[in-house]
Scaffold this active site. Structure first.
Site: not given
Length: 450
Positions: A284, A313, A337, A380, A407
């Site tokens: 982030q 994710f 991931e 995410d 996001c």
């Protein structure tokens, strides 16, 4: 190249427009002879002169940048950074660099506009009417500057750091980046000759520690050229930064990471957990974002000892570690991931937690082969969203709760519509202003079936 226009003059593509509402993507909507024009660097209600940047007789819409404000809105403020100031750039016949497209708007108005954009995406794409509030990040600077712990630059001819204008291949050299942290600006990378590099990525941990400069070489660049750049980086930085800065080279095609100086990773911290993030691995950007989002996720999912959860994710394990802590050694957390390098980071970060299973691979493929119950799922996804297949797979697993970190309000609203078709309801939504002076925002939602 962008055509040059003398200061104060009008270009053939200039239009006088009255600006309407904000739209997703950093644009504001105007109309010219019935055609929609998406205008950047404006504000609702303003009367402006805008220069067309993307136009076609058969195009459904045009794009334009404000170059002069004829009737300003009350929330307009002087831009804090000259290269990103559309009015200064326009007066010289140029385009402003991207990355600070809301810098001409007061912070309170930025958040009000973002809230309206988010609500509009929910209404249009998910069919949900909901009032939205955008929260400022914890310990945000009053001016909204100095928050970026990551920065990305291109390299202009002559070796100087540069940035692109929006939707343009032009390069504008830069001498500073006010949105970046003090640690990044202290490296004084603007004084380095980066000839031989195509791009430069910088990471400076929010909690301190050695920053990392990642060089993406241009084709045919020799190792000795990269070594020269690494040496120069250490020489020009402020003394404290120069002694500790690490430099590495990254080949995006071979995924090869080469150490040039110091180490190839940075150490990050969030809510009592340490994380190793290698090379171009995701983290982030806002210095307060990891703690802000971890707190929201832990409170929203409310995991209990012994429960089974999936972190999709998952990156380097930012959320996996606190989820594993919540379920305890009698529980289980599946961490998925896709990036091989980032998944290796996750294994290192989570090796002391036997309740965590780290799997590298595409989320849809891993879920297709997953067996056993899931009490909670956290996702995410990247800016493009999770997609219909993953949404259906999560729904089929019938967890008691789903947490969604996003996001991008458009991809989130699209995915939310698919969750809604499967009977899930939006129980809680928080939206955070983790990208001040840009149109971006971050959100966390809790979904449950009645």
């Amino acid at each position: 190249m962008t055509p040059q226009t003398p200061q104060g003059a009008s270009a053939p593509g200039d239009l006088e427009l009255t600006i309407g509402p904000a739209a997703h993507g950093g644009h504001f909507v105007a109309r010219h002879e019935g055609r929609v024009v998406f205008v950047r660097h404006a504000l609702p209600g303003e009367r402006v002169r805008a220069r067309l940047t993307d136009v076609g007789e058969k195009a459904k819409f045009w794009r334009a940048d404000v170059v002069e404000v004829l009737e300003p809105a009350p929330a307009r403020v002087p831009h804090f950074w000259a290269p990103a100031d559309a009015l200064k750039a326009g007066s010289r016949g140029r385009l402003p660099v991207g990355g600070a497209e809301f810098g001409h708007i007061g912070l309170a108005e930025q958040r009000r506009l973002k809230a309206g954009i988010f609500a509009e995406q929910l209404r249009r794409l998910a069919g949900i009417e909901r009032e939205v509030t955008v929260e400022a990040a914890a310990e945000e600077n009053p001016d909204g500057l100095g928050w970026r712990t990551r920065a990305s630059f291109s390299v202009a001819p002559g070796g100087h750091l540069a940035m692109h204008p929006h939707r343009s291949e032009d390069l504008v050299p830069v001498q500073e980046m006010p949105l970046a942290s003090t640690a990044i600006n202290a490296l004084k990378l603007w004084e380095v000759d980066f000839t031989g590099a195509e791009r430069v990525e910088v990471a400076a941990p929010a909690a301190g520690g050695p920053p990392l400069v990642l060089l993406i070489p241009a084709g045919g660049t020799r190792p000795r050229t990269l070594a020269r750049i690494a040496s120069e980086i250490g020489a020009v930085a402020d003394p404290a930064a120069g002694e500790t800065v690490s430099v590495a080279a990254w080949d995006p095609e071979s995924h090869e990471l080469t150490r040039l100086r110091g180490r190839t990773w940075v150490r990050e911290q969030a809510e009592g957990h340490d994380y190793r993030v290698t090379g171009a691995g995701f983290w982030q950007i806002h210095r307060s974002a990891p703690g802000t989002l971890v707190q929201a996720v832990v409170q929203g999912l409310d995991l209990q000892p012994g429960e089974r959860a999936a972190d999709l994710f998952a990156g380097a394990g930012l959320f996996t570690a606190p989820l594993a802590e919540a379920v305890g050694t009698e529980g289980h957390v599946l961490s998925v991931e896709g990036s091989p390098g980032t998944s290796r980071d996750a294994r290192k970060n989570l090796f002391a937690m036997p309740q965590v299973e780290v799997v590298q691979g595409r989320v849809d493929r891993v879920l297709r082969n997953h067996e056993g119950r899931l009490d909670a799922v956290l996702l995410d996804p990247p800016r493009t969203g999770a997609g219909r297949v993953v949404v259906d797979q999560i729904s089929a697993a019938s967890p008691r709760v789903v947490g969604y970190v996003s996001c991008d309000p458009a991809s989130f609203a699209r995915d939310l519509a698919w969750f809604g078709e499967a009977g899930w309801e939006l129980e809680m939504l928080r939206v955070f202003d983790l990208y001040p002076h840009t149109h971006h925002m971050e959100s966390f939602a809790v979904l449950r079936r009645p």
